[in-house]
Write a protein that holds these residues in place. Structure first.
Motif, PDB file in Angstrom:
ATOM      1  N   GLU A 188      16.757 -30.781 -45.121  1.00 42.41           N
ATOM      2  CA  GLU A 188      16.955 -29.690 -46.079  1.00 42.41           C
ATOM      3  C   GLU A 188      15.801 -28.693 -46.037  1.00 42.41           C
ATOM      4  O   GLU A 188      16.003 -27.491 -46.173  1.00 42.41           O
ATOM      5  CB  GLU A 188      17.114 -30.275 -47.500  1.00 42.41           C
TER       6      GLU A 188
ATOM      7  N   ILE B  56      15.788 -26.153 -42.738  1.00 40.87           N
ATOM      8  CA  ILE B  56      16.832 -25.132 -42.562  1.00 40.87           C
ATOM      9  C   ILE B  56      16.291 -23.778 -43.012  1.00 40.87           C
ATOM     10  O   ILE B  56      15.684 -23.674 -44.076  1.00 40.87           O
ATOM     11  CB  ILE B  56      18.095 -25.485 -43.382  1.00 40.87           C
ATOM     12  N   THR B  57      16.481 -22.768 -42.165  1.00 43.30           N
ATOM     13  CA  THR B  57      16.021 -21.419 -42.513  1.00 43.30           C
ATOM     14  C   THR B  57      17.191 -20.451 -42.329  1.00 43.30           C
ATOM     15  O   THR B  57      18.273 -20.838 -41.928  1.00 43.30           O
ATOM     16  CB  THR B  57      14.876 -20.957 -41.573  1.00 43.30           C
ATOM     17  N   LYS B  58      16.918 -19.190 -42.584  1.00 46.64           N
ATOM     18  CA  LYS B  58      17.978 -18.193 -42.366  1.00 46.64           C
ATOM     19  C   LYS B  58      18.275 -18.020 -40.875  1.00 46.64           C
ATOM     20  O   LYS B  58      19.281 -17.419 -40.493  1.00 46.64           O
ATOM     21  CB  LYS B  58      17.637 -16.878 -43.047  1.00 46.64           C
TER      22      LYS B  58
ATOM     23  N   LYS C 135      22.853 -24.463 -48.287  1.00 43.74           N
ATOM     24  CA  LYS C 135      21.970 -23.568 -47.530  1.00 43.74           C
ATOM     25  C   LYS C 135      22.721 -22.342 -47.005  1.00 43.74           C
ATOM     26  O   LYS C 135      22.157 -21.249 -46.933  1.00 43.74           O
ATOM     27  CB  LYS C 135      21.305 -24.333 -46.381  1.00 43.74           C
TER      28      LYS C 135
ATOM     29  N   GLU D  43      22.796 -20.130 -49.938  1.00 43.19           N
ATOM     30  CA  GLU D  43      21.454 -19.602 -50.222  1.00 43.19           C
ATOM     31  C   GLU D  43      21.084 -18.463 -49.269  1.00 43.19           C
ATOM     32  O   GLU D  43      20.594 -17.426 -49.685  1.00 43.19           O
ATOM     33  CB  GLU D  43      20.435 -20.752 -50.131  1.00 43.19           C
TER      34      GLU D  43
END
Lengths: 395, 395
Positions: A163, A166-168, A201, A204
């Protein structure tokens, strides 16, 4: 004069090559029957007899221009329809031929989908320990590999760390269950949590994160274990399947991708995967074997042979003091390296003519992989050496 | 969400797809027998009977784990040795198994060798008109495609311009003879001059320039034409071969690369090509068909069938006033577009239910390609339309 990138690949490949050469060297000195090679994931069980029958039927009864000719880059429509129906009946899904792309094995499928999805620099998350080739496949398309460190208690993926990483820029997550190198099957609970995190995510970051489920070992499970069909848990799932292990056909290079209509930008993904199949030079999955496997979707190799190997090796290793999660799938054991240094242990094992793969090549040092897709008798012959090794390391 | 690079590929591919869809649309309206599709290079002649016999022999007599199992990524050693010997006996060369890498067709072979050689930005020279897929293969490895403009007199390559466009960044030159789309065979004189220029430029720039000879049509020649074996004329030659056309097996994806020991950095090139075969996801060329083609190296399809088509189409086109070099190989005619605008002419042809490929997609506008690997009767039925088209364009 070869490319700089290939220089790096060649250098890394020389580790495996060196092990192969070492095996040959040892066999030359001690005799082949006195070398115990657990390093290769090469199916040893014969293909089921249905494969031979199917091949003969296709060759003898079908039009040779159809059997050996070009078809749509994604594969024969009747083959894809048959496969979709077979998946639907096994897993209560609702796929059609449009969701299936026949591929040159799972390796070909992974390359096709990674080429389809990845822009340079986009991130691909894998869970250690993982199949080392993922590094190369991701590098082929200039993606950035992000590794989640292993959960060495039960080798379910480490979802807390997942968790956090995870990035953009996360475009792809790869899971492989039953897993190479651990043999562990990810539980339904794991898959549900994984899906929950991914959905959160995606929201988000307002991105699409594709989950690639690499499933060459789906059919190789023991003790009645169930392998959840991941498309049912997370919409952006793409499945890569291979017949290499289920039908013992690794040389034939035959598998498929499943691209459900629920994935984001479904039509673009399907069309691009079709084009990627062509321009990567596969053009299409080999034709005769496409037609043959479609007749054998309910067949599989006699996994009792692998199961006997698993029981023999696992129980003896544990009785000698080795620590190992008993796996429910694939044909690997992933064992804690006595002394903690996997490279040193692999070197020590060589002195007993035992060839194993140190865990660092799967992104998980401190462990080693044994492939038990070998002769039962070879395992038996290797046991005294494994016992002595345990004693040397004070187990 | 697919990669930006793939967006471009998909866009370009939609031209071919549109033609395919248009053919289906026309067939729906006018009936399949009233649509004349000359757009596809899909072998129509049956594979020679030896292929069926070889497949049955391998399946019935050889060990299934050998036939369907992993082998060295470069292919079975006995298959590679047999192929090397066959080339040697036909062309008085001196290859060994080490010089042969089995590939997933010629398309797979070209991808393997381009990945092996190309650093991003390095230049690959092709001679117009050329097989449009070269654009994509070069782009896969971020090479820069450099096009030599066509010599429309006889479609031998334009060597004066060639000499001028070679730079210190030229890494690869691709030739394709017999040629797609022209059917022209490059003469021995052409090959000798090409080699002379390359040798001169290698010296001038102190570089290695690899000549890739893409030869899927080598066996498809008429009028006793000879196709020079290019490794004998230029040391840095690598051959890409396919059995797709010679044995009518395009769906099977089987071919090979020849990497002579005379090429610069031979050992690196061979090892990197082996690794590239693996990491591009091919892993190896399909196994059963490797073993089958090795038994059929002296067989080929009945090219008299293609020859009859060639004569029929060529003589009628010329009698209607079309201008076309009579080709000695492959199964294509490359015809001057009446009116000079190949796209406009292709559109006009569609109104007569005739599907052809405009030359711009081969880097040679003002011409169009007709693939005559079709039924003789279809050619006959198309002739009135082709005649009317000629009249419309004032020929």
């Amino acid at each position: 004069m070869i490319s700089e990138k290939m220089m790096g690949f060649v250098k890394n490949s020389s580790v495996i090559r060196a092990m192969f050469e070492e095996g040959k060297r040892l066999a030359g000195i001690y005799g082949e029957e006195n070398v115990y090679d657990f390093s290769l994931g090469n199916p040893s069980v014969e293909p089921p007899v249905e494969i031979k029958e199917a091949l003969l039927q296709v060759i003898n009864e079908e039009n040779p221009n159809l059997v050996h000719g070009y078809m749509n880059n994604s594969g024969y429509e009747d083959v894809r329809e048959t496969i979709a129906n077979s998946i639907n009946s096994k897993f209560h899904t609702a796929f059609h031929l449009e969701n299936i792309i026949m591929t040159v094995g799972a390796a070909g499928g992974l390359n096709v989908i990674l080429k389809t999805l990845l822009n340079p620099g986009e991130e691909v998350i894998v869970f250690a320990p993982f199949f080392g080739e993922y590094r190369n496949y991701v590098s082929n398309y200039d993606g950035k590999l992000v590794t989640v460190s292993p959960n060495t208690v039960d080798f379910q993926p480490n979802l807390e760390e997942f968790e956090k990483v995870i990035t953009k820029n996360t475009k792809v997550v790869i899971v492989n269950t039953p897993n190479n190198p651990t043999g562990v099957v990810y539980s339904e609970e794991t898959i549900k949590k994984l899906a929950e995190i991914l959905n959160k995510k995606q929201k988000e970051f307002q991105t699409s994160i594709y989950l690639i489920s690499d499933e060459p070992y789906r059919e190789l499970v023991y003790d009645g274990a169930e392998v959840p069909y991941i498309t049912k848990y997370y919409n952006n799932t793409i499945v890569g399947y291979s017949f290499s292990k289920s039908l013992s056909l690794p040389g034939e290079r035959i598998g498929y991708l499943v691209i459900p209509k629920e994935v984001d930008d479904y039509e673009d993904v399907v069309e691009a995967a079709n084009v990627a199949t062509r321009i990567l030079g596969y053009v299409n999955a080999p034709s005769l074997i496409q037609r043959a496997v479609a007749k054998c979707l309910d067949s599989k190799v006699d996994i009792e042979i692998y199961n006997r190997n698993r029981e023999l090796l696992y129980h003896n290793l544990v009785s000698y003091g080795y620590q190992c999660v008993k796996p429910q799938g694939a044909f690997y054991l992933f064992v804690k390296a006595p002394g903690g240094d996997d490279k040193a242990f692999a070197e020590a094992a060589k002195k007993h003519n035992i060839l194993i793969v140190p865990g660092f090549s799967f992104g998980c040092p401190g462990f080693f992989r044994m492939a038990y897709c070998v002769d039962y008798a070879m395992i038996e012959r290797s046991l005294p050496g494994l016992k002595k090794l345990a004693e040397e390391f004070g187990l």
